[in-house]
Write a protein that holds these residues in place. Structure first.
Motif: not given
Length: 305
Positions: A249-255
């Protein structure tokens, strides 16, 4: 539900963000107040106002407009106590408590900041140096202090108490605050799979590859109870169904976009094409043997299928 993540910020955030936040058509917005100027340019907030602008009454009106007070009353929590901790511009905290201001009576806590965000790499029309004005969610928790976890309300990873089912109302509150400044969007970096699922009703990953990857995982884990699916993701039990390799699971920017050009891009054919191609390339499965071993090692045997 909670999350707390670091994010890339311009070192000149305070200097850059204030005039940009006031940008708009001439005459569209009133001049900044003395409190706002102190907040943005000097990092001072002697009146403890949200963003140097909103009084406790202002905040309560917006909470009521978002439907939060009505829904809390329906759950037995009438007239919650509002607390603002906003003297630090780097963390603006809004909390609601049931009856008294103690952590065991916490109903809602939102910690946010306004930031100048740069993608850090080229994404669609945005270069790595593109400046986006964002409302960053540093932390968000909704908790029900009087009801226990149950079969129908299982504990999700990271939860201390059951949630209240008020995420949509909370996001409505943040959306309207973001529009008042105005900002380009609301930004979060989900640290759990289930938080990304909840947020996906209104948010999209800024990078379409990340959005496609998330949608592939959500597609292939459909039918598994969310608490178990999220725990399997957290414990590193996902594998590539085609090759058997681990899928982290690679955290990334959710907008949540609020205005163009961010809004236009996340709705564009280009974004959808890249997203769909990324989703089509990935197929995942849960390594149930690994999952059982992980849970048994924590002394939680019997929780797994």
């Amino acid at each position: 539900m909670s999350r707390k993540r670091s994010i890339r910020f311009s070192p000149l955030r305070r200097l850059l963000s204030f005039p940009l936040l006031r940008a708009g058509e001439p005459g569209e917005r009133s001049p900044p107040s003395e409190g706002e100027l102190l907040f943005e340019l000097a990092g001072l907030n002697p009146e403890n106002l949200l963003f140097g602008r909103f009084t406790p009454d202002d905040v309560r009106k917006r909470i009521r407009k978002a439907g939060i007070l009505k829904e809390l009353a329906a759950r037995g929590y009438k007239d919650p106590v509002l607390a603002l901790e906003c003297r630090n511009p780097e963390e603006q905290r809004v909390s609601l408590y049931a009856g008294r201001t103690s952590r065991d009576r916490l109903l809602m806590e939102v910690r946010v900041r306004i930031c100048a965000f740069r993608p850090g790499k080229p994404i669609g029309p945005f270069s790595e140096e593109t400046l986006l004005r964002m409302l960053l969610i540093q932390w968000l928790v909704l908790s029900d202090p009087d009801r226990p976890f149950s079969i129908d309300r299982p504990r999700l990873p990271g939860q201390v108490r059951p949630g209240l089912g008020l995420l949509s109302e909370c996001l409505s509150l943040l959306r309207e605050i973001g529009r008042e400044f105005p900002l380009d969007g609301v930004l979060d970096v989900p640290d759990h799979f289930h938080t990304a699922v909840f947020y996906s009703r209104a948010f999209r990953f800024l990078d379409p590859h990340a959005e496609g990857r998330f949608q592939a995982i959500a597609r292939d884990l459909q039918g598994i109870p969310l608490a178990i699916a999220s725990e399997a993701v957290r414990e590193g039990c996902l594998t590539d169904a085609d090759g058997g390799q681990p899928v982290p699971w690679d955290p990334a920017e959710q907008v949540m976009p609020l205005r163009d050009p961010l809004l236009r891009y996340l709705r564009s054919p280009e974004y959808r094409r890249v997203r769909d191609e990324a989703a089509a390339r990935l197929h995942v499965a849960v390594d149930w043997d690994r999952y059982r071993a992980k849970i048994a090692g924590k002394g939680e045997s019997g929780k797994y299928p």
